[in-house]
Write a protein that holds these residues in place. Sequence first.
Motif, PDB file in Angstrom:
ATOM      1  N   SER A  17      52.780  68.217   3.639  1.00 12.09           N
ATOM      2  CA  SER A  17      54.216  68.353   3.354  1.00 12.09           C
ATOM      3  C   SER A  17      54.981  67.109   3.770  1.00 12.09           C
ATOM      4  O   SER A  17      55.841  66.615   3.027  1.00 12.09           O
ATOM      5  CB  SER A  17      54.790  69.572   4.093  1.00 12.09           C
ATOM      6  OG  SER A  17      54.244  70.767   3.607  1.00 12.09           O
ATOM      7  N   ARG A  18      54.673  66.595   4.956  1.00 11.24           N
ATOM      8  CA  ARG A  18      55.381  65.398   5.424  1.00 11.24           C
ATOM      9  C   ARG A  18      55.029  64.200   4.546  1.00 11.24           C
ATOM     10  O   ARG A  18      55.905  63.364   4.254  1.00 11.24           O
ATOM     11  CB  ARG A  18      55.082  65.113   6.892  1.00 11.24           C
ATOM     12  CG  ARG A  18      56.052  64.073   7.464  1.00 11.24           C
ATOM     13  CD  ARG A  18      55.937  63.913   8.942  1.00 11.24           C
ATOM     14  NE  ARG A  18      54.668  63.270   9.293  1.00 11.24           N
ATOM     15  CZ  ARG A  18      54.318  62.926  10.518  1.00 11.24           C
ATOM     16  NH1 ARG A  18      55.125  63.174  11.540  1.00 11.24           N
ATOM     17  NH2 ARG A  18      53.166  62.348  10.760  1.00 11.24           N
ATOM     18  N   GLY A  19      53.788  64.123   4.102  1.00  9.31           N
ATOM     19  CA  GLY A  19      53.420  63.063   3.163  1.00  9.31           C
ATOM     20  C   GLY A  19      54.266  63.138   1.895  1.00  9.31           C
ATOM     21  O   GLY A  19      54.718  62.116   1.363  1.00  9.31           O
ATOM     22  N   PHE A  20      54.498  64.351   1.417  1.00 10.32           N
ATOM     23  CA  PHE A  20      55.348  64.561   0.244  1.00 10.32           C
ATOM     24  C   PHE A  20      56.773  64.096   0.514  1.00 10.32           C
ATOM     25  O   PHE A  20      57.405  63.446  -0.329  1.00 10.32           O
ATOM     26  CB  PHE A  20      55.298  66.043  -0.150  1.00 10.32           C
ATOM     27  CG  PHE A  20      56.162  66.421  -1.313  1.00 10.32           C
ATOM     28  CD1 PHE A  20      56.077  65.767  -2.532  1.00 10.32           C
ATOM     29  CD2 PHE A  20      57.064  67.471  -1.200  1.00 10.32           C
ATOM     30  CE1 PHE A  20      56.871  66.125  -3.612  1.00 10.32           C
ATOM     31  CE2 PHE A  20      57.869  67.847  -2.267  1.00 10.32           C
ATOM     32  CZ  PHE A  20      57.769  67.173  -3.474  1.00 10.32           C
ATOM     33  N   VAL A  21      57.296  64.395   1.711  1.00 14.68           N
ATOM     34  CA  VAL A  21      58.643  63.954   2.077  1.00 14.68           C
ATOM     35  C   VAL A  21      58.702  62.426   2.072  1.00 14.68           C
ATOM     36  O   VAL A  21      59.610  61.829   1.484  1.00 14.68           O
ATOM     37  CB  VAL A  21      59.070  64.503   3.457  1.00 14.68           C
ATOM     38  CG1 VAL A  21      60.399  63.899   3.900  1.00 14.68           C
ATOM     39  CG2 VAL A  21      59.147  66.022   3.441  1.00 14.68           C
ATOM     40  N   TYR A  22      57.722  61.808   2.727  1.00 15.68           N
ATOM     41  CA  TYR A  22      57.702  60.332   2.761  1.00 15.68           C
ATOM     42  C   TYR A  22      57.597  59.749   1.348  1.00 15.68           C
ATOM     43  O   TYR A  22      58.238  58.739   1.034  1.00 15.68           O
ATOM     44  CB  TYR A  22      56.553  59.830   3.625  1.00 15.68           C
ATOM     45  CG  TYR A  22      56.807  59.898   5.109  1.00 15.68           C
ATOM     46  CD1 TYR A  22      58.012  59.467   5.661  1.00 15.68           C
ATOM     47  CD2 TYR A  22      55.829  60.374   5.974  1.00 15.68           C
ATOM     48  CE1 TYR A  22      58.240  59.524   7.031  1.00 15.68           C
ATOM     49  CE2 TYR A  22      56.048  60.424   7.352  1.00 15.68           C
ATOM     50  CZ  TYR A  22      57.259  59.998   7.865  1.00 15.68           C
ATOM     51  OH  TYR A  22      57.482  60.045   9.225  1.00 15.68           O
ATOM     52  N   LEU A  23      56.807  60.394   0.507  1.00 17.57           N
ATOM     53  CA  LEU A  23      56.668  59.932  -0.872  1.00 17.57           C
ATOM     54  C   LEU A  23      58.021  59.990  -1.584  1.00 17.57           C
ATOM     55  O   LEU A  23      58.429  59.027  -2.237  1.00 17.57           O
ATOM     56  CB  LEU A  23      55.650  60.805  -1.602  1.00 17.57           C
ATOM     57  CG  LEU A  23      55.282  60.407  -3.011  1.00 17.57           C
ATOM     58  CD1 LEU A  23      54.559  59.057  -3.017  1.00 17.57           C
ATOM     59  CD2 LEU A  23      54.383  61.475  -3.634  1.00 17.57           C
ATOM     60  N   ARG A  24      58.743  61.080  -1.411  1.00 18.23           N
ATOM     61  CA  ARG A  24      60.059  61.228  -2.038  1.00 18.23           C
ATOM     62  C   ARG A  24      61.073  60.252  -1.456  1.00 18.23           C
ATOM     63  O   ARG A  24      62.011  59.842  -2.142  1.00 18.23           O
ATOM     64  CB  ARG A  24      60.587  62.666  -1.876  1.00 18.23           C
ATOM     65  CG  ARG A  24      59.716  63.729  -2.473  1.00 18.23           C
ATOM     66  CD  ARG A  24      60.169  64.442  -3.736  1.00 18.23           C
ATOM     67  NE  ARG A  24      61.438  64.180  -4.322  1.00 18.23           N
ATOM     68  CZ  ARG A  24      62.420  65.064  -4.449  1.00 18.23           C
ATOM     69  NH1 ARG A  24      62.290  66.285  -3.970  1.00 18.23           N
ATOM     70  NH2 ARG A  24      63.542  64.746  -5.060  1.00 18.23           N
TER      71      ARG A  24
ATOM     72  N   GLY B 122      60.322  57.280  -0.604  1.00 18.44           N
ATOM     73  CA  GLY B 122      59.883  55.939  -0.964  1.00 18.44           C
ATOM     74  C   GLY B 122      59.184  55.216   0.169  1.00 18.44           C
ATOM     75  O   GLY B 122      58.953  54.010   0.093  1.00 18.44           O
ATOM     76  N   GLU B 123      58.821  55.938   1.223  1.00 14.85           N
ATOM     77  CA  GLU B 123      58.101  55.362   2.358  1.00 14.85           C
ATOM     78  C   GLU B 123      56.604  55.566   2.125  1.00 14.85           C
ATOM     79  O   GLU B 123      55.950  56.425   2.730  1.00 14.85           O
ATOM     80  CB  GLU B 123      58.567  56.014   3.667  1.00 14.85           C
ATOM     81  CG  GLU B 123      60.021  55.742   3.976  1.00 14.85           C
ATOM     82  CD  GLU B 123      60.478  56.363   5.288  1.00 14.85           C
ATOM     83  OE1 GLU B 123      59.623  56.635   6.172  1.00 14.85           O
ATOM     84  OE2 GLU B 123      61.691  56.583   5.426  1.00 14.85           O
ATOM     85  N   PHE B 124      56.065  54.739   1.229  1.00 19.78           N
ATOM     86  CA  PHE B 124      54.705  54.950   0.738  1.00 19.78           C
ATOM     87  C   PHE B 124      53.638  54.757   1.802  1.00 19.78           C
ATOM     88  O   PHE B 124      52.645  55.489   1.827  1.00 19.78           O
ATOM     89  CB  PHE B 124      54.455  54.053  -0.477  1.00 19.78           C
ATOM     90  CG  PHE B 124      55.460  54.293  -1.580  1.00 19.78           C
ATOM     91  CD1 PHE B 124      55.583  55.547  -2.157  1.00 19.78           C
ATOM     92  CD2 PHE B 124      56.305  53.279  -2.007  1.00 19.78           C
ATOM     93  CE1 PHE B 124      56.512  55.785  -3.158  1.00 19.78           C
ATOM     94  CE2 PHE B 124      57.239  53.508  -3.002  1.00 19.78           C
ATOM     95  CZ  PHE B 124      57.346  54.760  -3.585  1.00 19.78           C
ATOM     96  N   ALA B 125      53.818  53.805   2.709  1.00 25.58           N
ATOM     97  CA  ALA B 125      52.824  53.587   3.767  1.00 25.58           C
ATOM     98  C   ALA B 125      52.731  54.829   4.669  1.00 25.58           C
ATOM     99  O   ALA B 125      51.629  55.260   5.029  1.00 25.58           O
ATOM    100  CB  ALA B 125      53.172  52.353   4.591  1.00 25.58           C
ATOM    101  N   ASN B 126      53.882  55.396   5.029  1.00 29.47           N
ATOM    102  CA  ASN B 126      53.876  56.622   5.838  1.00 29.47           C
ATOM    103  C   ASN B 126      53.263  57.793   5.076  1.00 29.47           C
ATOM    104  O   ASN B 126      52.547  58.619   5.652  1.00 29.47           O
ATOM    105  CB  ASN B 126      55.288  56.971   6.300  1.00 29.47           C
ATOM    106  CG  ASN B 126      55.803  56.044   7.370  1.00 29.47           C
ATOM    107  OD1 ASN B 126      55.034  55.477   8.142  1.00 29.47           O
ATOM    108  ND2 ASN B 126      57.112  55.893   7.422  1.00 29.47           N
ATOM    109  N   ALA B 127      53.546  57.875   3.781  1.00 31.91           N
ATOM    110  CA  ALA B 127      52.976  58.946   2.964  1.00 31.91           C
ATOM    111  C   ALA B 127      51.451  58.834   2.949  1.00 31.91           C
ATOM    112  O   ALA B 127      50.742  59.827   3.147  1.00 31.91           O
ATOM    113  CB  ALA B 127      53.533  58.888   1.543  1.00 31.91           C
ATOM    114  N   ILE B 128      50.952  57.631   2.737  1.00 36.23           N
ATOM    115  CA  ILE B 128      49.498  57.413   2.705  1.00 36.23           C
ATOM    116  C   ILE B 128      48.875  57.760   4.057  1.00 36.23           C
ATOM    117  O   ILE B 128      47.819  58.400   4.122  1.00 36.23           O
ATOM    118  CB  ILE B 128      49.172  55.971   2.274  1.00 36.23           C
ATOM    119  CG1 ILE B 128      49.536  55.780   0.791  1.00 36.23           C
ATOM    120  CG2 ILE B 128      47.709  55.635   2.535  1.00 36.23           C
ATOM    121  CD1 ILE B 128      49.522  54.345   0.325  1.00 36.23           C
ATOM    122  N   THR B 129      49.538  57.373   5.131  1.00 34.09           N
ATOM    123  CA  THR B 129      49.027  57.682   6.474  1.00 34.09           C
ATOM    124  C   THR B 129      48.897  59.195   6.665  1.00 34.09           C
ATOM    125  O   THR B 129      47.867  59.686   7.154  1.00 34.09           O
ATOM    126  CB  THR B 129      49.945  57.087   7.557  1.00 34.09           C
ATOM    127  OG1 THR B 129      49.979  55.666   7.399  1.00 34.09           O
ATOM    128  CG2 THR B 129      49.482  57.448   8.950  1.00 34.09           C
TER     129      THR B 129
END
Length: 165
Positions: free
Chosen positions: A142-149, A151-158
């Motif tokens: 879920s948090r990866g999805f939030v980061y993706l939305r 635009g924080e792609f590095a955090n989303a990937i992590t």
Amino acid sequence: MRSPVPLFRTMGASMLFALAVALPAAAQREEQFRSWCHYTTGPRATNQQTIEGCSALIAAGREPAGKLYEAYVNRGSAYATTGDHKRAIDDYGEALKLEPGEAVLWDARCHSRAVVGELPAALADCNEALRLKPYDVNTLDSRGFVYLRLGEFANAITDYDAALK
């Protein structure tokens, strides 16, 4: 002039009869709502039945705290499943007032908030869920999805990588 007493007795008897007939029907209907809301008997209710049953029980105001919590969670989940994330967010919030230590609810509200674009609030909910239950795969997703939305792609990937591990 006729005395009004027989008329009142007749009216009283009629009302008592109507009440005697209505009470079992109302109790039966309440049991149906309880079954739909809490999945107590028979096949699992549809999302619409769950919403109807839980709404009736919440409105009646007679559920003990544990069942009230469950009613908000179940109705919130039904709302989320049908795409009504705004109402899901409200119900998860009510449930969290009753049980603030439930990481799965913080995650559920995080996801619904992310879907509707409440991204800072969604991130805060995910972080609270992870504080309560570190490294939970669903919350990391879920948090990866939030980061993706966001635009924080590095955090989303992590977070997605952590969820996969």
